[in-house]
Design an enzyme around this catalytic site. Structure first.
Site, PDB file in Angstrom:
ATOM      1  N   ASN A 110      32.617  31.477  36.249  1.00 48.47           N
ATOM      2  CA  ASN A 110      32.947  32.825  36.819  1.00 48.47           C
ATOM      3  C   ASN A 110      32.354  33.723  36.129  1.00 48.47           C
ATOM      4  O   ASN A 110      32.430  35.124  36.418  1.00 48.47           O
ATOM      5  CB  ASN A 110      34.215  32.907  37.504  1.00 48.47           C
ATOM      6  CG  ASN A 110      35.390  33.040  36.478  1.00 48.47           C
ATOM      7  OD1 ASN A 110      34.922  33.440  35.418  1.00 48.47           O
ATOM      8  ND2 ASN A 110      36.447  33.311  36.984  1.00 48.47           N
ATOM      9  N   ASP A 111      31.670  33.513  35.042  1.00 49.87           N
ATOM     10  CA  ASP A 111      31.485  34.605  34.083  1.00 49.87           C
ATOM     11  C   ASP A 111      29.786  34.984  34.184  1.00 49.87           C
ATOM     12  O   ASP A 111      29.474  35.983  33.646  1.00 49.87           O
ATOM     13  CB  ASP A 111      31.667  34.265  32.641  1.00 49.87           C
ATOM     14  CG  ASP A 111      32.976  33.734  32.134  1.00 49.87           C
ATOM     15  OD1 ASP A 111      34.004  34.607  32.809  1.00 49.87           O
ATOM     16  OD2 ASP A 111      33.179  32.752  31.624  1.00 49.87           O
ATOM     17  N   TRP A 124      27.769  31.179  44.692  1.00 50.58           N
ATOM     18  CA  TRP A 124      28.802  30.165  44.483  1.00 50.58           C
ATOM     19  C   TRP A 124      29.531  30.149  45.752  1.00 50.58           C
ATOM     20  O   TRP A 124      29.723  30.981  46.445  1.00 50.58           O
ATOM     21  CB  TRP A 124      29.563  30.169  43.259  1.00 50.58           C
ATOM     22  CG  TRP A 124      30.486  31.293  43.361  1.00 50.58           C
ATOM     23  CD1 TRP A 124      31.782  31.170  43.149  1.00 50.58           C
ATOM     24  CD2 TRP A 124      30.275  32.720  43.095  1.00 50.58           C
ATOM     25  NE1 TRP A 124      32.533  32.445  43.335  1.00 50.58           N
ATOM     26  CE2 TRP A 124      31.392  33.565  43.290  1.00 50.58           C
ATOM     27  CE3 TRP A 124      29.263  33.360  43.134  1.00 50.58           C
ATOM     28  CZ2 TRP A 124      31.613  34.853  43.081  1.00 50.58           C
ATOM     29  CZ3 TRP A 124      29.375  35.033  42.932  1.00 50.58           C
ATOM     30  CH2 TRP A 124      30.469  35.325  43.023  1.00 50.58           C
ATOM     31  N   ASP A 129      35.244  36.486  41.975  1.00 50.23           N
ATOM     32  CA  ASP A 129      35.357  37.124  40.853  1.00 50.23           C
ATOM     33  C   ASP A 129      34.376  38.387  40.511  1.00 50.23           C
ATOM     34  O   ASP A 129      33.223  38.243  41.120  1.00 50.23           O
ATOM     35  CB  ASP A 129      35.024  36.261  39.706  1.00 50.23           C
ATOM     36  CG  ASP A 129      34.750  36.676  38.277  1.00 50.23           C
ATOM     37  OD1 ASP A 129      35.726  37.619  37.949  1.00 50.23           O
ATOM     38  OD2 ASP A 129      33.927  36.393  37.606  1.00 50.23           O
ATOM     39  N   ASP A 170      26.678  37.816  44.536  1.00 52.74           N
ATOM     40  CA  ASP A 170      26.396  39.111  43.967  1.00 52.74           C
ATOM     41  C   ASP A 170      25.671  39.819  44.848  1.00 52.74           C
ATOM     42  O   ASP A 170      24.562  39.548  45.170  1.00 52.74           O
ATOM     43  CB  ASP A 170      26.056  38.799  42.377  1.00 52.74           C
ATOM     44  CG  ASP A 170      27.171  38.045  41.621  1.00 52.74           C
ATOM     45  OD1 ASP A 170      28.441  38.024  42.000  1.00 52.74           O
ATOM     46  OD2 ASP A 170      26.946  37.758  40.425  1.00 52.74           O
TER      47      ASP A 170
END
Lengths: 396, 176
Positions: B152-153, B105, B80, B124
């Site tokens: 996923n936010d 994740w 994402d 990230d």
């Protein structure tokens, strides 16, 4: 004559001509010219100040995904469908409105050098009429950095305390007294997330096992945390984060991925689940209708109507934009209208007055303004920022 | 299957969080300690959650192994955000001047070339504003934020020198 003097002489002549032009026009009496063709000779340059907030104003929060450090909040008038003003806000902000819209509270994060340097998390107080920042309270424990979600920030039911959810990744709720502009405390509620107000000094949160936890606090920051039993299956059919809690009539609604509705009553500092029904009938399921989007619910307290974004799709399409808004009578628990959307929407708000407007925000940065009594589209406002995600009205 | 065991671990962690009483305060302290010591990666974090083999296979059916700038690149079955491959980095490389987050994740993706399943860490890259290129989003198994390891936010830059999200990468960390 030097060149410089010549230039000055020419400049003076031009200035005289500029001054003389309009004067001559005025002296000539400007007969025969239409009124709008006549300009003021000396126009004062002013800054607009908004009047009292209208229930038909929509506050649109835009996290600006491609440039997250440049987020904004736009104020849009649903009647004229014009932008009235804007706020600059910090990284992945959240906001809340005072009951009359006179104050706009924004939870935001900044770094001293833009994307680097010292981080500071603050509640910033904006004047609802000038849209200027007028004060701030630092959040020493920080705040949750996530795609903005409405239940990350909420006012208690009397508007006195602001509750800011934090995950770092331990979970706490920061309490700020907005009357005294004072940070009160952080309440540790391990494992549970988001804030839903239940009283003047209480709120509930959603926990991973499918339960609410009820939290009450004192003005000095002391808190009590009371667990509840699970009321939904967080494995098979979780509730969306964006439930609606109406302070006006003390009702709350939470909807699941599969279209189940849990009604709750925020009372005595607890979120008590009082009923369960479904948005979807057998025919709806056969056509693969399901709720989805982002801020997918809106509730009109004066008429007990629940508005829900729905689309056709399979499981794991829960963030897909809604093709239609379905309108439910929350008392009869039945659908009373379907509103097809030309611009599919992720986020809904409904004004809380007697002549309500429904606002449907699309992923293409447009807001469709709908008469929430006749369900006729009044118009579409396009180009509101880059990637707006949340909307707010006063009196929610 | 190792992926099942990993998913079990994730789920057990979620249930531990779910359990109430004294464990809750323990977890709060634990979380604080982890964040403070930048030991976050030992928290099992999976934005997509218990990704079943069936779902991974569904993604693999249309996946390709040559172009990491496309959303159907095989490793992106649970990704994402903005793809680092479009931002000066690669599937396992952060763009210049950004930091790989020590927290991540995890997903299980099938490489359609060899039919094998691999564990993918979605880290990230942090420290600059959004890359803004090649936005991809997978929703399968995605859960609300009150189940954070499946959501996923969240800006998963916990433990990085700076919490500004730049882009998402997808490093192979094992074979299933």
């Amino acid at each position: 004559m030097s060149v410089r003097i010549a230039a000055e002489a020419v400049g003076a002549a031009v200035l005289v001509a500029l001054l003389a032009g309009p004067l001559e026009a005025q002296e000539r009496g400007i007969e025969g010219l239409p009124g709008e063709a006549v300009l003021e000779v000396e126009e004062e340059h002013t800054t607009a100040v908004l009047g009292e907030a209208s229930p038909h104003w929509l506050y649109v929060l835009d996290p600006v995904f491609p440039h997250l450090i440049a987020s904004k909040v736009y104020v849009v008038d649903g009647d004229s469908r014009r932008i009235l003003g804007m706020l600059n806000t910090g990284y992945v902000p959240n906001m809340a409105l005072s009951a009359d819209g006179g104050a706009i509270y924004v939870a935001e994060t900044y770094w001293s050098r833009g994307t680097r340097g010292e981080r500071v998390d603050v509640i910033t107080y904006y004047d609802g009429r000038t849209l200027e920042p007028v004060g701030e309270t630092v959040l020493p424990r920080g705040r949750f950095l996530v795609v903005p979600k409405k239940p990350n920030l909420a006012l208690t039911t009397d508007g006195r305390y602001l509750l800011s959810f934090n995950m770092d990744p331990a979970t706490t709720v920061s309490v700020v007294d907005v009357r005294e502009l004072r940070y009160v405390t952080d309440i540790e509620v391990p494992g549970c997330s988001l804030v839903f107000p239940t009283g003047p000094r209480s709120f509930s949160m959603l926990c991973p096992d499918g339960s609410f936890v009820d939290v009450a606090f004192e003005p000095d920051g002391r808190a009590t945390v009371r667990d509840q039993e699970p009321f939904f299956d967080s494995e098979a059919d979780p509730v969306f984060e964006h439930g609606v809690v109406s302070t006006a009539d003390g009702r709350a609604f939470f909807v699941t991925y599969e279209g189940k509705v849990y009604e709750a009553r925020p009372e005595d500092g607890r979120m008590r689940v009082v009923g369960e029904w479904s948005l979807l009938g057998r025919a709806d399921r056969a056509e693969s209708w399901r709720p989805g989007g982002w801020q997918l619910l809106a509730y009109h307290a004066p008429t007990d109507r629940l508005f829900v974004l729905v689309h056709r799709g399979g499981r794991w399409t829960h963030k897909q934009a809604g093709e239609e808004v379905w309108v439910f009578d929350a008392n009869a628990r039945r659908r009373i209208a379907r509103i097809p959307l030309e611009h599919h929407a992720i986020t809904l708000s409904v004004s809380q007055d007697e002549a309500p407007l429904l606002f449907a925000l699309s992923e293409e940065a447009s807001v469709t303004v709908i008469d929430a009594t006749t369900y006729e589209v009044r118009g579409v406002v396009e180009g509101i920022g880059d990637s707006p995600f949340l909307t707010y009205v006063i009196g929610e | 299957m190792a992926s099942v065991r990993l998913d079990d671990l994730v789920e057990k962690a979620a249930r531990r969080i779910a359990q109430k009483t004294s464990r809750r305060s323990l977890l709060a302290r634990l979380g604080t300690v982890l964040a403070g010591a930048a030991l976050v990666p030992i928290l099992p974090v999976d934005r997509r959650g218990a990704v079943s083999r069936a779902r991974a296979e569904a993604f693999a059916k249309t996946a390709q192994t040559t172009d990491p700038t496309q959303c159907n690149y095989w490793r992106y079955c649970a990704i994402d955000g903005y793809m680092c491959s479009c931002c000066g980095g690669g599937p396992a490389t952060c763009p210049p001047g950004t930091y790989p987050s020590p927290s991540s994740w995890v997903g299980t993706c099938i490489n359609p070339d060899d039919g094998q399943a691999y564990l993918i860490a979605y880290r990230d890259c942090c420290g600059k504003d959004s890359c803004g290129q090649c936005a991809c989003l997978a929703l399968e198994g995605e859960m609300p934020v009150y189940r954070p390891q499946l959501n996923n936010d969240i800006v998963w830059c916990f433990g990085a020198p700076n919490m500004v999200y730049h882009c998402s990468s997808a490093a192979i960390v094992g074979r299933v």
